[in-house]
Design a protein around this motif. Structure first.
Motif, PDB file in Angstrom:
ATOM      1  N   GLY A   1      -5.611   3.471   1.073  1.00 45.09           N
ATOM      2  CA  GLY A   1      -6.446   4.493   0.452  1.00 45.09           C
ATOM      3  C   GLY A   1      -5.622   5.492  -0.339  1.00 45.09           C
ATOM      4  N   VAL A   2      -4.480   5.906   0.226  1.00 53.86           N
ATOM      5  CA  VAL A   2      -3.581   6.827  -0.475  1.00 53.86           C
ATOM      6  C   VAL A   2      -3.089   6.189  -1.767  1.00 53.86           C
ATOM      7  N   ASP A   3      -2.670   4.935  -1.669  1.00 58.39           N
ATOM      8  CA  ASP A   3      -2.100   4.251  -2.824  1.00 58.39           C
ATOM      9  C   ASP A   3      -3.104   4.094  -3.957  1.00 58.39           C
ATOM     10  N   MET A   4      -4.363   3.888  -3.616  1.00 61.82           N
ATOM     11  CA  MET A   4      -5.399   3.734  -4.637  1.00 61.82           C
ATOM     12  C   MET A   4      -5.482   4.969  -5.531  1.00 61.82           C
ATOM     13  N   VAL A   5      -5.302   6.132  -4.921  1.00 64.96           N
ATOM     14  CA  VAL A   5      -5.413   7.390  -5.666  1.00 64.96           C
ATOM     15  C   VAL A   5      -4.112   7.743  -6.386  1.00 64.96           C
ATOM     16  N   VAL A   6      -2.978   7.674  -5.673  1.00 65.52           N
ATOM     17  CA  VAL A   6      -1.719   8.107  -6.290  1.00 65.52           C
ATOM     18  C   VAL A   6      -1.278   7.150  -7.393  1.00 65.52           C
ATOM     19  N   GLN A   7      -1.596   5.864  -7.231  1.00 65.84           N
ATOM     20  CA  GLN A   7      -1.215   4.893  -8.254  1.00 65.84           C
ATOM     21  C   GLN A   7      -1.935   5.173  -9.560  1.00 65.84           C
ATOM     22  N   SER A   8      -3.215   5.463  -9.482  1.00 68.15           N
ATOM     23  CA  SER A   8      -3.984   5.750 -10.693  1.00 68.15           C
ATOM     24  C   SER A   8      -3.535   7.049 -11.349  1.00 68.15           C
ATOM     25  N   ALA A   9      -2.863   7.920 -10.561  1.00 64.02           N
ATOM     26  CA  ALA A   9      -2.372   9.185 -11.102  1.00 64.02           C
ATOM     27  C   ALA A   9      -0.929   9.075 -11.591  1.00 64.02           C
ATOM     28  N   GLY A  10      -0.373   7.856 -11.535  1.00 69.06           N
ATOM     29  CA  GLY A  10       0.992   7.645 -12.024  1.00 69.06           C
ATOM     30  C   GLY A  10       2.074   7.933 -11.004  1.00 69.06           C
ATOM     31  N   PHE A  11       1.707   8.045  -9.718  1.00 65.79           N
ATOM     32  CA  PHE A  11       2.684   8.285  -8.662  1.00 65.79           C
ATOM     33  C   PHE A  11       2.917   7.008  -7.859  1.00 65.79           C
ATOM     34  N   VAL A  12       3.999   6.995  -7.104  1.00 66.54           N
ATOM     35  CA  VAL A  12       4.243   5.913  -6.155  1.00 66.54           C
ATOM     36  C   VAL A  12       4.402   6.557  -4.781  1.00 66.54           C
ATOM     37  N   GLN A  13       4.093   5.798  -3.722  1.00 69.57           N
ATOM     38  CA  GLN A  13       4.254   6.350  -2.386  1.00 69.57           C
ATOM     39  C   GLN A  13       5.436   5.712  -1.674  1.00 69.57           C
ATOM     40  N   PHE A  14       6.175   6.536  -0.947  1.00 68.72           N
ATOM     41  CA  PHE A  14       7.225   6.072  -0.049  1.00 68.72           C
ATOM     42  C   PHE A  14       6.636   6.124   1.352  1.00 68.72           C
ATOM     43  N   LEU A  15       6.441   4.975   1.969  1.00 70.10           N
ATOM     44  CA  LEU A  15       5.798   4.898   3.279  1.00 70.10           C
ATOM     45  C   LEU A  15       6.831   4.712   4.390  1.00 70.10           C
ATOM     46  N   SER A  16       6.699   5.489   5.446  1.00 67.69           N
ATOM     47  CA  SER A  16       7.625   5.363   6.570  1.00 67.69           C
ATOM     48  C   SER A  16       6.872   5.482   7.890  1.00 67.69           C
TER      49      SER A  16
END
Length: 357
Positions: free
Chosen positions: A86-101
């Motif tokens: 769910g996080v990735d769906m939003v941040v990806q469309s905003a041009g961000f990438v997520q670092f998951l840990s």
């Protein structure tokens, strides 16, 4: 013992040059002669130095990264995998990438990964805190102006944004449903007692028992790891009671799946011999056999909402804390024994106080 990170100062001392000379070599400057450049590069290789060019560029330009940190306490629980999607769906469309840990419930590991993410210049952090996390752990991020959104587990006193589900209302609706099916001894299985989520769901359980006119019995509250293995352990203890329960509300779906495993190991069929209700409504819940009755909190939706809250603060350039409590609903399927009389996706909506207002 962890080996200390090699710094520019270490390189300068080993090579017998100034710190500024090492910096010029790292930048590829033509002001450094080839002999000195070769010597500095040789020392860097020998000491294992790795130049973080991206971080250096951010420092020089004063710019923000396009990185969002996401830290969860148990990635083996599919709830958090769905939340991350769910996080990735939003941040990806905003041009961000997520670092998951994943912290695996370790506070030390949590501090390490958050510190590492800060070094990589994250623009914001979404975190489901490890057990017994101190609100003070996030003060440095707040002081640095890095937006933080706490999800799933609330963290009072942290002065950061949070998004949690209506745990009390959800658990209360589950107990009332089982009581309506005729169950008198309903257990509460799973979860760590030192978390705010456990407290809220237990409070909902007690309210549900009271609302149904049943007696509260301490021995019917059996804590365990909030995992499938924890569910197996908890149902084993419940079945061993002198007056065993006939139904259980579980801390989460992972525990509920374990409870079903434990019942089958004792030749008891979930939904027929013992009623089981979970909490979360992960993807596997509907496909399970029997399909799991559960309180739906929409983990992907929480991830999307948390990411939207974080991006809002990043774009505004300031971290103004806000608190959101999302509504939940009871989804009735076969594991509670009522599947034949209730539609698979029929559910009772449970609105949070915030939604009602």
């Amino acid at each position: 013992m962890t080996k200390a990170r090699v710094t520019v100062i270490d390189i300068a001392k080993a090579a017998g040059v100034s710190k500024s000379t090492v910096s010029l070599v790292l930048q590829g400057s033509s002001l450094v002669n080839e002999g000195t450049r070769s010597k500095v590069n040789a020392v860097m290789r020998e000491l294992g130095y790795v130049y973080n060019r991206g971080a250096a560029n951010l420092r020089q330009a004063g710019a923000k990264s396009k990185i969002i940190g996401v830290v969860v306490n148990d990635l083996t629980n599919s709830f958090f995998a769905e939340l991350a999607v769910g996080v990735d769906m939003v941040v990806q469309s905003a041009g961000f990438v997520q670092f998951l840990s994943n912290t695996g419930e370790s506070i030390d590991r949590q501090r390490e990964v958050v510190a590492s993410m800060r070094e990589h210049g994250i623009s914001g952090l979404i975190v489901s805190p490890a057990r017994a996390t101190d609100a003070a752990d996030f003060k440095p991020l707040v002081a640095a102006g890095i937006p933080v959104v706490v999800v799933v587990r609330n963290l009072p006193g942290a002065k950061v944004s949070s998004i949690v589900s209506d745990n009390r209302a959800g658990m209360m609706s589950a107990v009332k449903h089982l009581a309506g099916l005729g169950h008198k001894r309903i257990a509460f299985l799973g979860g760590f007692p030192d978390t705010a989520v456990f407290d809220d769901r237990l409070a909902g359980y007690r309210s549900g028992v009271e609302a149904a006119g049943l007696d509260y019995h301490e021995e019917l509250v059996i804590s365990s790891a909030p995992s499938r293995a924890g569910g197996v352990e908890a149902i084993g203890k419940a079945i061993a009671l002198g007056r065993r329960p006939t139904a259980a509300v579980c801390f989460n779906d992972a525990v509920a799946f374990g409870v079903c495993d434990g019942l089958r190991a004792r030749r008891l069929e979930p939904g027929a011999d013992f009623a089981v209700v979970g909490f979360d409504d992960v993807i596997e819940a509907q496909a399970a056999v029997p399909a799991l009755t559960t309180v739906s909190v929409d983990p992907q939706g929480i991830g999307r909402r948390g990411a939207q809250m974080l991006l809002k603060q990043i774009n505004a350039g300031k971290a103004e804390a806000e608190t959101v409590t999302t509504a939940v609903r009871l989804v009735v399927r076969e594991s509670c024994g009522a599947g034949k009389t209730a539609p698979a996706k029929a559910g009772k909506s449970v609105k949070s106080k915030q939604d009602a207002e």
